[in-house]
Each structure stands twice: as C-alpha cells, then as structure tokens.
Motif scaffolding. Structure first.
Motif, short mmCIF file in Angstrom:
data_model
loop_
_atom_site.label_atom_id
_atom_site.label_comp_id
_atom_site.label_asym_id
_atom_site.label_seq_id
_atom_site.Cartn_x
_atom_site.Cartn_y
_atom_site.Cartn_z
N LEU A 115 0.76 -1.25 0.02
CA LEU A 115 0.13 0.12 0.07
C LEU A 115 0.78 1.11 0.19
O LEU A 115 0.18 2.42 -0.13
CB LEU A 115 -0.97 0.00 1.18
N THR A 116 2.15 0.95 0.30
CA THR A 116 3.12 2.33 0.26
C THR A 116 3.80 2.48 -1.05
O THR A 116 4.32 3.63 -0.98
CB THR A 116 3.85 2.36 1.57
N THR A 117 3.89 1.63 -1.87
CA THR A 117 4.74 1.71 -3.04
C THR A 117 3.61 1.78 -4.42
O THR A 117 4.17 2.32 -5.51
CB THR A 117 5.76 1.04 -3.00
N MET A 141 4.01 -2.46 -15.58
CA MET A 141 3.27 -3.87 -15.66
C MET A 141 4.00 -4.96 -16.49
O MET A 141 4.26 -4.70 -17.59
CB MET A 141 1.63 -3.65 -16.43
N VAL A 142 4.47 -6.00 -15.80
CA VAL A 142 5.32 -6.98 -16.25
C VAL A 142 4.22 -8.24 -16.42
O VAL A 142 3.97 -8.67 -15.38
CB VAL A 142 6.39 -7.34 -15.60
N PRO A 201 6.71 -0.24 -9.34
CA PRO A 201 6.83 1.02 -9.32
C PRO A 201 8.22 1.57 -9.80
O PRO A 201 9.10 0.90 -9.42
CB PRO A 201 6.64 1.57 -7.71
N GLN A 202 8.30 2.54 -10.68
CA GLN A 202 9.68 2.78 -11.38
C GLN A 202 9.60 4.09 -11.82
O GLN A 202 8.76 4.55 -12.54
CB GLN A 202 9.82 1.90 -12.58
N ALA A 203 10.48 5.23 -11.17
CA ALA A 203 10.66 6.32 -11.59
C ALA A 203 9.54 7.18 -11.55
O ALA A 203 9.06 7.99 -12.46
CB ALA A 203 11.52 6.52 -13.18
#
Length: 257
Positions: free
Chosen positions: A52-54, A110-111, A103-105
């Motif tokens: 929930l935090t990331t 979605m992988v 999460p990224q940058a």
C-alpha cells in the motif's frame, strides 16, 4: 490504539475513517480483491497482494469483454477497459491475465506473466514472464495501483455511520489528493485522476468504507458514484483488503532474450 468505529457523530465518523486509513497504511501491505463494471459491457475483477505504500503488487485479473474487441497486433499489448490481451491473442468473452506491478521512476510498469504469480523460497513474488514487453503506465504509482481507491480515503470530507458497526457512507473531495501531494507527485496525481474521468481531479465522489472493529483495519472501500452536481460519471468500484501486514516483495523475472 484502534479507531473508535462505534461513534455516530459526523465529525467522529470522519475521524474514525481517517484514523483507520492511517492505521491500515501503517500495516503496509494486504491481500486484495477488486471489481468494477464498465458501461455494463465489461466487468473486471482482480486479486493478489499489494504494498500500500509503494503500489507494487501481484495481479491476476479476469475480464468479461465484448466479443468484438480487436486483438493487439505486432509487439503491442491491448488494454481496453481493464482487458489485457497479448499479441496474436483474440479478445474472447472472458480472459484471465497475470502480471506484476512495479513502481519505477514515479510511474508503474506492468510486467505480464504467462502464469500465476508465485512466492519463491526467499519470500519474493515472481512468475514466468511472457514474451510481451513491459508496459509503462503513465500513472501515479499509488493512485494508479490496484489499491488506488484505498488512497482516496485521504480525501474523505464527510462520513455517516451505517446500520452495521464499522460501516460508513462517505464523501470524497478529490481535489484534496492533488493539493496534499508533494511537489514531485502533484502532476502525476492530477493526471491519474483525470485519466479515470476528465475533471475528476477537481471533482468529488461518494462511497462506502468498512472498518473491522476488532483490528481497526480498513477491509473494504467502495466508490459508488460522483458527487452531486459535478457532471462527472464514475464507474462503481469495490476494493476489499485482508491479511494486512504480510510482506510483499516483487522479483521481476528477466525478459526473454
């Protein structure tokens, strides 16, 4: 201390919801399910585990879609009203898809997987990667995540106790999510809300919240519609949370060579 979910006054009800949101966020993670109908034609549900935090999450989605939906071509990935289809795959009446959300940058990737996510011996969620490229989604990693509606609770401005203990009818002022976002997130938050519905970042909504009286955790968030007079249409969404606090670590499998 758990929020007091037995109070009935409007101010106390808002405080109970706000406190439960903070208490649940402090737990960090949860197992989730969500579902939403879209125009009465497409119905999507998903389940998995989320941080929930990331915004990191595992996801298995099931979608009922119009049989006329076109298949993706080339190396593309079709994402239509929640439907995910791989290249060369027809879009049938029902389809199941598996993915890892990473999460990224400041956004989410979605992988796509060719099978359900699995928990390895090291306690990390991974799975067999499909041949499709990772899909970069230009969304805020929290509001654009599978548990995005949970974060709407930070924008609750009204609450009324229901007949069931721990259940509340609530109102959201979504402009608060934009105003309260830090400088680095503010534009992403606005764009993510407006992708759901143009003008939503300055609008309002109504919904329901359920809080477990024993643990104080939020167990469900339902968005039932737009606020009165906004002229915005919001599709109903129901998010359910359980098994709060179980670690969620994502291990992205290598891409196909």
């Amino acid at each position: 201390m758990h929020p007091d979910t037995t109070t009935t006054g409007p101010a106390d009800a808002v405080r109970a919801v706000v406190d439960a949101h903070a208490h649940t966020l402090a737990a960090g993670t949860a197992r989730y399910t969500w579902r939403t109908p879209v125009d009465g034609r497409v119905e999507t549900s998903a389940h998995g585990h989320t941080d929930l935090t990331t915004g990191a999450a595992t996801m298995t989605s099931a979608t009922t879609a119009p049989p006329s939906s076109p298949p993706p071509t080339g190396d593309g990935v079709l994402v239509l009203d929640g439907l995910i289809a791989l290249p060369g795959q027809e879009a049938p009446g029902e389809v199941e898809a598996h993915a890892l959300l990473v999460p990224q940058a400041g956004t989410l990737s979605m992988v796509l997987l060719s099978g359900p996510p699995t928990l390895d011996a090291g306690g990390r969620w991974t799975g067999p990667r499909s041949s499709a490229p990772a899909l970069a989604m230009e969304v805020d990693p929290l509001l654009g995540s599978v548990a995005g509606t949970f974060h709407w609770l930070a924008a609750v401005t009204s609450a009324e106790s229901g007949e069931t203990p721990g259940r509340y009818r609530v109102g959201f002022d979504l402009s608060r999510l934009v105003e309260d976002a830090g400088r680095e997130r503010r534009e992403g938050v606005r764009l993510t809300l407006d992708q759901l519905q143009p003008g939503l970042s300055a609008g309002s909504a109504s919904g329901t919240v359920e809080i477990d009286p024993a643990s104080g955790f939020v167990t469900s968030v339902g968005v039932t519609g737009a606020g009165p007079g906004d002229g915005i249409r919001i599709d109903p969404v129901l998010l359910e949370l359980r098994e709060h606090g179980a670690p969620v670590r994502i291990e992205v499998p290598p891409a196909h060579g």
